[in-house]
Design an enzyme around this catalytic site. Structure first.
Site, mmCIF file in Angstrom:
data_model
loop_
_atom_site.group_PDB
_atom_site.id
_atom_site.type_symbol
_atom_site.label_atom_id
_atom_site.label_comp_id
_atom_site.label_asym_id
_atom_site.label_seq_id
_atom_site.Cartn_x
_atom_site.Cartn_y
_atom_site.Cartn_z
ATOM 1 N N HIS A 75 65.137 40.823 29.652
ATOM 2 C CA HIS A 75 63.737 40.661 30.082
ATOM 3 C C HIS A 75 63.523 41.426 31.376
ATOM 4 O O HIS A 75 64.276 41.255 32.337
ATOM 5 C CB HIS A 75 63.408 39.170 30.288
ATOM 6 C CG HIS A 75 62.952 38.503 29.039
ATOM 7 N ND1 HIS A 75 62.309 37.280 29.043
ATOM 8 C CD2 HIS A 75 63.050 38.862 27.735
ATOM 9 C CE1 HIS A 75 62.020 36.929 27.801
ATOM 10 N NE2 HIS A 75 62.454 37.872 26.991
ATOM 11 N N TYR A 203 55.838 30.623 33.812
ATOM 12 C CA TYR A 203 55.933 29.427 34.659
ATOM 13 C C TYR A 203 54.513 29.071 35.066
ATOM 14 O O TYR A 203 53.865 29.863 35.757
ATOM 15 C CB TYR A 203 56.760 29.700 35.904
ATOM 16 C CG TYR A 203 58.237 29.941 35.690
ATOM 17 C CD1 TYR A 203 58.712 31.197 35.333
ATOM 18 C CD2 TYR A 203 59.160 28.926 35.883
ATOM 19 C CE1 TYR A 203 60.057 31.433 35.152
ATOM 20 C CE2 TYR A 203 60.516 29.141 35.705
ATOM 21 C CZ TYR A 203 60.958 30.396 35.351
ATOM 22 O OH TYR A 203 62.313 30.617 35.175
ATOM 23 N N PRO A 295 65.759 23.315 37.944
ATOM 24 C CA PRO A 295 65.799 24.446 36.993
ATOM 25 C C PRO A 295 64.686 25.473 37.166
ATOM 26 O O PRO A 295 64.683 26.490 36.488
ATOM 27 C CB PRO A 295 65.689 23.737 35.640
ATOM 28 C CG PRO A 295 64.965 22.466 35.936
ATOM 29 C CD PRO A 295 65.421 22.060 37.313
ATOM 30 N N LYS A 299 68.639 29.019 38.120
ATOM 31 C CA LYS A 299 69.796 29.430 38.933
ATOM 32 C C LYS A 299 71.076 28.651 38.696
ATOM 33 O O LYS A 299 72.141 29.092 39.130
ATOM 34 C CB LYS A 299 69.430 29.343 40.425
ATOM 35 C CG LYS A 299 68.377 30.336 40.845
ATOM 36 C CD LYS A 299 68.851 31.753 40.607
ATOM 37 C CE LYS A 299 67.818 32.782 40.946
ATOM 38 N NZ LYS A 299 68.096 34.073 40.279
ATOM 39 N N TYR A 387 64.908 36.295 41.709
ATOM 40 C CA TYR A 387 65.030 35.897 40.304
ATOM 41 C C TYR A 387 66.114 36.709 39.587
ATOM 42 O O TYR A 387 66.886 36.174 38.804
ATOM 43 C CB TYR A 387 63.688 36.072 39.580
ATOM 44 C CG TYR A 387 63.576 35.291 38.297
ATOM 45 C CD1 TYR A 387 63.847 35.872 37.066
ATOM 46 C CD2 TYR A 387 63.203 33.953 38.301
ATOM 47 C CE1 TYR A 387 63.753 35.150 35.880
ATOM 48 C CE2 TYR A 387 63.102 33.211 37.129
ATOM 49 C CZ TYR A 387 63.382 33.823 35.917
ATOM 50 O OH TYR A 387 63.291 33.097 34.741
HETATM 51 C C1 PHB Z 1 65.411 27.697 29.629
HETATM 52 O O1 PHB Z 1 65.262 28.657 28.846
HETATM 53 O O2 PHB Z 1 65.907 26.619 29.248
HETATM 54 C C2 PHB Z 1 64.985 27.855 31.044
HETATM 55 C C3 PHB Z 1 64.527 29.079 31.460
HETATM 56 C C4 PHB Z 1 64.112 29.242 32.781
HETATM 57 C C5 PHB Z 1 64.176 28.186 33.660
HETATM 58 C C6 PHB Z 1 64.692 26.969 33.237
HETATM 59 C C7 PHB Z 1 65.090 26.806 31.909
HETATM 60 O O3 PHB Z 1 63.772 28.357 34.934
#
Ligand code: PHB
Ligand code: APR
Length: 394
Positions: A75, A203, A295, A299, A387
């Site tokens: 990505h 997000y 989460p 990280k 990130y």
């Molecule tokens: C996930 O794909 O489970 C996932 C992705 C990004 C995050 C947290 C979880 O920040």
């Protein structure tokens, strides 16, 4: 008591312990991995799925990146959304690097398969695991398996046994310092075999709470919504989840949402936690055993991988070059980066979630953070740099 000997005894067969054992094996350094759970349980655990650029490199160096490159999805960016206003963080544009979407579950399966393929020793379903004499030149780990008592004598113990593990408790209270923030909400996540609503992760902050659109593949989606810690999974039918998720993502995104029957649904608490020091005598903590991140910054897994990259380098310097500089600085090197990653994960969590009793001013501050990132190349670049993964001193 049955006796065994090895150079590094690793408690915990999660990504940290397994990758450490693989990296040591690649350098001809012996290790035994012990876990209290069965192989089936460990391989079934659903966890996150975003790998930093540095983690992808580490997995390639360890020689276990083949399936990741075959099934993973690189990505080049992700989106932030505020009440439906969307802004893309151009990770590749800002840093020249990608992240890789590849489930931690798949990675753990790959790591276990490779260790066992190479006759690596992993003791599953061990009980009463205890690290002993960690300050002595010959520490030991005792455990019970199949009704037999075992004692492994080693040079070093790697505590890779997660937040609820036993290793941390081998560090005396007057030595161990802990720092913690528990967030007043959880994440309700589900897995569904439907194409993701968007190509990249989104997000979203919404007045009703946070939501995240993620995926495991082009046909399997992973979605999260912020929920109360009092909620139970059974309170959330799939339909209630889809309705709430659509509201929080906004009509433009929801228009593309393909819903279906979820095959996994779970609630996870959010916590920021750091334990210092990460070394005590010949005991070294790595991964969730030493630190937890919410989460929101993706990280957790990457920090675990970063720790064992430093630790394996330190053991190689010790065994091959009789140089203990890295072992002596292990805790300092890791904690310097851990605290920066804790900051980013906290920052993303503070900006994107709805906190109980939030003041109108605090809500405006969240919006202003978003508007600042939207309006500033520098601010967007900073989010991208964090990130994709901060540099690692090894
Ligand atoms: C996930 O794909 O489970 C996932 C992705 C990004 C995050 C947290 C979880 O920040
Ligand atoms: N004895 C033996 N094994 C133990 C003990 C114990 N007392 N306590 C815990 N373990 C094992 C667990 O069963 C688990 O398999 O330690 C392992 C720790 O693995 P993880 O929790 O996956 O931790 P880590 O390898 O550090 O990986 C961190 O996992 O939780 C996610 O978000 C986190 O992605 C991050 C990653």
């Amino acid at each position: 008591m049955k006796k065994k000997k090895t150079q590094v005894c690793i408690i915990g067969s999660g990504p940290a312990g397994l990758l450490l054992s693989q990296l040591l094996h690649n350098e001809g350094i012996s290790s035994i991995v012990i876990d209290r759970q069965s192989r089936e349980h460990i391989e079934a655990r659903v966890r996150a799925g975003v790998l930093e650029w540095g983690s992808v490199e580490a997995l390639d160096e360890a020689g276990i990146g083949a399936r990741m490159h075959k099934e993973g999805i690189p990505h080049a960016g992700f989106e932030l959304a505020f009440n439906g206003d969307r802004h893309r963080i151009d990770i590749k544009g800002h840093t020249g690097k990608d992240v890789m979407i590849y489930g931690q579950t798949e990675l753990t399966v790959d790591l276990i398969a490779r260790r066992l393929e190479q006759a690596g020793e992993i003791v599953f379903s061990a009980s009463d695991v205890v690290p002993l004499d960690v300050k002595s030149p010959s520490p030991k780990v005792r455990y019970c398996a199949n009704g037999e008592n075992y004692e492994i004598e080693c040079d070093h113990i790697a505590g890779c046994d997660g937040f609820h593990g036993v290793s941390k408790s081998a560090i005396p209270d007057d030595v161990l310092k802990t720092f913690e923030r528990v967030y007043p909400f959880g994440w309700l996540g589900l897995l569904v075999d439907k194409p993701p609503v968007s190509e990249e992760l989104i997000y979203a902050n919404h007045e009703r709470g946070f939501a995240l659109s993620s995926m495991r593949s082009k046909t399997r989606s992973r979605y999260y919504i912020q929920c109360s810690l009092n909620d139970k999974v059974e309170d959330w039918s799939d339909q209630r989840f889809w309705d709430e998720f659509s509201l929080r993502m906004g009509p433009q995104i929801a228009a593309d949402l393909q819903t279906g029957d979820s095959f996994e649904k779970s609630i996870a608490p959010l916590r920021s936690f750091v334990a210092e020091p990460m070394r005590y005598g010949n005991l070294y903590l790595a991964g969730d055993a030493a630190h937890i991140v919410p989460p929101t910054g993706a990280k957790g897994l990457n920090l675990a991988i970063a720790d064992v990259r430093v630790l394996s380098r330190a053991f190689v310097e010790h065994y091959k070059r009789n140089n203990d500089a890295y072992l002596d600085r292990y805790s300092e090197i890791c904690l310097k980066r851990v605290w920066k990653v804790e900051r980013f994960s906290w920052f993303m969590s503070m900006m994107l979630h709805h906190f109980p009793n939030m003041s109108a001013f605090e809500k405006r501050m969240q919006r202003a953070e978003f508007d600042h990132i939207v309006g500033s190349e520098t601010a967007s670049r900073s989010v991208a740099e964090n990130y994709v993964g901060l540099p690692l001193e090894i």
